[in-house]
Design an enzyme around this catalytic site. Structure first.
Site, mmCIF file in Angstrom:
data_model
loop_
_atom_site.group_PDB
_atom_site.id
_atom_site.type_symbol
_atom_site.label_atom_id
_atom_site.label_comp_id
_atom_site.label_asym_id
_atom_site.label_seq_id
_atom_site.Cartn_x
_atom_site.Cartn_y
_atom_site.Cartn_z
ATOM 1 N N ASP A 3 35.000 45.722 32.426
ATOM 2 C CA ASP A 3 35.407 45.330 33.771
ATOM 3 C C ASP A 3 36.923 45.275 33.839
ATOM 4 O OD1 ASP A 3 34.734 44.748 36.377
ATOM 5 O OD2 ASP A 3 33.429 43.076 35.838
ATOM 6 N N GLY A 35 37.846 37.978 50.989
ATOM 7 C CA GLY A 35 37.669 38.008 49.546
ATOM 8 C C GLY A 35 38.390 39.179 48.904
ATOM 9 N N GLY A 36 38.658 39.052 47.586
ATOM 10 C CA GLY A 36 39.235 40.132 46.799
ATOM 11 C C GLY A 36 40.547 40.643 47.339
ATOM 12 N N HIS A 59 42.888 48.918 39.817
ATOM 13 C CA HIS A 59 42.049 47.720 39.766
ATOM 14 C C HIS A 59 40.920 47.817 38.745
ATOM 15 C CE1 HIS A 59 43.705 45.614 43.342
ATOM 16 N NE2 HIS A 59 44.076 46.839 43.662
ATOM 17 N N ALA A 78 34.584 35.232 37.237
ATOM 18 C CA ALA A 78 34.932 34.223 36.230
ATOM 19 C C ALA A 78 35.963 33.243 36.786
ATOM 20 C CB ALA A 78 35.466 34.910 34.976
ATOM 21 N N LYS A 79 36.963 33.759 37.488
ATOM 22 C CA LYS A 79 38.003 32.896 38.044
ATOM 23 C C LYS A 79 37.464 32.087 39.224
ATOM 24 C CE LYS A 79 41.860 35.731 36.461
ATOM 25 N NZ LYS A 79 43.164 36.345 36.789
ATOM 26 N N GLU A 80 36.557 32.668 40.017
ATOM 27 C CA GLU A 80 35.959 31.930 41.126
ATOM 28 C C GLU A 80 35.182 30.720 40.602
ATOM 29 O OE1 GLU A 80 33.596 34.744 43.220
ATOM 30 O OE2 GLU A 80 35.308 35.867 44.010
ATOM 31 N N ARG A 112 39.440 51.719 51.533
ATOM 32 C CA ARG A 112 38.799 51.099 52.688
ATOM 33 C C ARG A 112 39.745 50.144 53.395
ATOM 34 N NH1 ARG A 112 33.283 50.620 53.548
ATOM 35 N NH2 ARG A 112 33.999 49.485 55.396
#
Length: 731
Positions: A371, A29-30, A165, A377-379, A10
């Site tokens: 995952d 994001g991401g 990823h 978790a990092k956010e 995408r």
């Protein structure tokens, strides 16, 4: 910086068709955030599907293309049927569940392979259309596993990177795919393949060995015509952005409102509504905690955010019903007029809303069944600028090996997970802060920008493959090419490796001292008119000084970190010598050495080496493989690289290699100078790659190489150098 072509399923945009035309909005994001800098700074392109339907009118399509072009985005037009079959069918219906170890979610018969191939070919054609020599191509994720090989066929000299990823499954699971070999070969079209964790890299390497019969070194695989590097690059987040947003007064106010003024503790879960995220088991563990610890009733609540995902797929519709049924059961069994145990939110939330939730949480629950990384978790960690809060993290999330201070759980063990929730809720403020502090440091240091920069820097070092496809010539060809070059360019610079090139390998490093014949050879070569001799070695400078320091030659120790001129001047370092990684690495080397008779540690000023030449022929190489895996995990976020040489494993600072010692030549000398380089192992490949094409590069012994020529061993290498001493020097 070279231009970067980012290729992903995408584009980082959202396309909306309105009465006025087509609106294109940037995503955030991401991946979009992580690749923003290389996209902007390199002046490159982002290539992918825009997300638009194939029912656009010609005018709407023209508007869309115009807006994409202004953003340096290139759309790959896909029909609705292609998207359904390639994306929903094979990518998410087959690869997604298999790579996440959820084979029960796979269809009974694997379909839609042909559309998957077709779309990958469409992407390859579009990339080739926009490629310019010198570009770096960075392909992303499981939807495009075939693309690197398709690009290699069209663009044989391109530098191609691929990053996965999601997890790469173990070889036993991956081999269940009917098209397993084709997918592996597709990925091997890249020059550099990146994974989030060492485990994923190991699984990929095992699949290459078991399914394709390839020999895999820990961080590279040698093909018939080139070498593919493998690397671990754990993805981060834009930690600074989350920290800034967490400090916004409005966000802090919203966090206080969420917490309320009572003594109710808050657990938070934020996930896409996907069966890999473990939401049902999380709810079961929460339910079990309320059953076994009734004192927590009316004193704790769970906010579960479920972001809609693939709402048109029947399996996801059924999964939503399951989750909402569990929420209803818990609220029905435990709820009171004053208290609702689970607040369930089924919608996407803005970044501000999410950060407010992260700030409000007493305990953050990140418990996927599997995952690739899990950035939530990092956010959470980055958002806790108050230095408080507890992270409960599944051991099956890729982030778990980076975030070791979190409370790690097995989400399949509902009883133990429930007790972990209870423990997290009762944790003292001192322990909460002690656990969170190192997490915050790690998340802030190794952010998403570090991830992108590190990957692209390594990809940029990859040379064009065309030069490595030629089979090296033999000793006679090397001598002929060298003398022919000297007839045109009389000055000679000889860059010579030591162990395995000038002297044979010995049982221990101390036994490899130079014999009289070698010293006479080097002295004779240095006495040759218009000749510079450089010996470059991985050995410590004290050793080289003791053995060769009285000769009129330049010496370079520890792969070029220390250098000394032919005049016997002082040794000069290439960089600062301090390193925080040495003690943990040295402790691991000592532990392995104690369990491996015949091995020994060589401690240098900036590098460490573990030799196992005298170890048992079976246990030595096996321990070496184990050691490299452990070192890869221990030092994954450190500025070092791990090299496997001939019966030795070396840890050295990243960027310190033999290619650094090439003496600078002014333009007027470049045409009049012949450069000779000789070496026998992987550390010498850095030197070969860094030299200009006219250089005469010689590999000593077997193995894949970038060198132009090959000689059989130390005697042949010495014979070639002796021929230079005896040859008549042109006047």
């Amino acid at each position: 910086m070279p231009r970067v072509l980012i290729v992903a399923n995408r584009l980082p945009v959202t396309v909306q068709v309105t009465d006025a035309g087509v609106d294109v909005h940037k995503s955030s994001g991401g991946l979009a955030t992580g690749l923003l800098r290389p996209h902007e700074q390199s002046g490159g392109l982002w290539i992918g599907w825009s997300g638009a339907s194939d029912h656009l009118t010609e005018q709407q399509q023209a508007q869309l293309d115009q807006q994409l072009t202004s953003m340096r985005l290139v759309g790959v037009p896909l029909t609705d049927d292609q998207v359904t079959r390639y994306y929903e069918g094979f990518s998410n219906g087959v690869l997604w569940p298999l790579f996440h170890y959820l084979v029960d979610q796979m269809p009974l018969q694997v379909r839609d392979w042909e559309p998957y191939v077709e779309v990958n070919e469409l992407f390859a054609a579009k990339v080739a259309e926009h490629y310019q020599p010198g570009d770096l191509i960075w392909v992303h994720d499981y939807q495009l596993l075939l693309l690197p090989e398709l690009l290699r066929k069209r663009l044989p000299d391109a530098r191609i990177g691929f990053f996965l990823h999601i997890p790469f499954p173990s070889e036993e699971w991956f081999r269940t795919l009917p098209e397993r070999e084709r997918l592996l070969r597709g990925m091997l079209g890249a020059d550099l393949i990146g994974f989030h964790t060492p485990a994923y890299l190991r699984h990929f390497a095992a699949s290459l060995t078991q399914l394709l019969g390839l020999t895999v070194d820990i961080d590279r695989v040698t093909l018939s015509d080139r070498e593919v590097r493998l690397g671990v690059f754990p993805m981060g987040i834009d930690a600074q952005s989350f920290a800034q947003l967490a400090g916004d007064p409005e966000v802090q106010s919203e966090a206080e409102n969420l917490r309320g003024h009572d003594e109710v503790k808050l657990l938070v879960g934020v996930d896409r509504l996907d069966y890999t995220k473990g939401i049902p088991r999380r709810l079961l563990a929460y339910e079990r905690m309320l059953e076994t610890h009734p004192d927590l009733r009316e004193r704790v609540r769970l906010i579960q955010v479920a972001v809609p995902s693939r709402t048109g797929v029947e399996a996801y519709q059924e999964f939503r019903s399951l989750v909402e049924g569990l929420v209803g059961r818990i609220n029905g069994n435990f709820g009171t007029p004053r208290w609702v145990p689970v607040h369930y939110i089924y919608r996407a939330m803005s970044e501000r809303e999410l950060v407010a939730l992260y700030r409000a949480a007493d305990v953050m629950l990140v418990t996927p069944l599997r995952d690739g990384m899990n950035l939530v978790a990092k956010e959470f960690v980055a958002s806790r600028i108050d230095e408080d809060g507890v992270l409960v993290l599944s051991e099956f999330a890729g982030a778990s090996w980076e975030l070791a201070e979190a409370i790690q759980v097995n989400p399949y063990d509902v009883e133990a997970t429930a007790e972990s929730y209870y423990r997290a809720l009762g944790m003292t403020p001192e322990e909460r802060r002690a656990r969170l502090a190192p997490l915050r440091t790690r998340v802030e240091t190794y952010d998403v920008h570090h991830w992108a920069k590190t990957f692209l820097e390594q990809l940029e070092t990859v040379t064009a493959t065309a030069g490595s496809k030629r089979a090296p010539g033999g000793a006679a060809a090397a001598r002929h090419a060298l003398l022919a070059r000297l007839a045109q360019a009389e000055d000679l610079i000889a860059l010579l490796d030591y162990d395995g090139t000038l002297v044979p390998y010995t049982a221990t490093p101390e036994l490899a001292r130079p014999d009289r014949a070698l010293r006479e050879l080097l002295a004779g070569l240095a006495a040759r008119p218009r000749t510079e001799v450089h010996v470059v070695s991985g050995r410590a400078r004290e050793t080289l000084e003791h053995w060769l320091g009285d000769l009129p030659i330049a010496l370079h120790a520890e792969h070029g970190f220390w250098s000394r001129g032919a005049d016997g001047s002082d040794w000069v370092p290439a960089a600062e010598t301090g390193a925080a990684w040495r003690e943990p690495a040295l402790a691991l080397l000592r532990e392995v050495t104690s369990r491996t008779p015949g091995s020994l540690i060589e401690t240098k000023s900036v590098a460490l080496a573990w030799h196992y030449r005298m170890a048992d022929q079976d246990s030595g190489p096996r321990r070496a493989n184990e050691l490299r895996l452990h070192l890869s995990q221990l030092l994954s976020n450190q500025p070092v690289e791990i090299l496997a040489g001939n019966k030795v494993i070396e840890i050295r600072p990243y960027g310190i290699h033999k290619g650094r010692i090439i003496p600078p030549l002014p333009p007027e000398r470049q045409e009049t100078t012949t450069i000779l380089a000789m070496g026998d192992d992987r550390t010498d490949e850095d030197l070969f790659v860094a030299l200009p094409p006219p250089a005469v590069t010689i590999k000593v012994g077997p193995g894949a190489t970038h060198a132009r020529f090959r000689v059989d061993g130390v005697p042949a290498a010495r014979a070639l150098l002796q021929s230079l001493v005896e040859a008549e020097v042109p006047r």
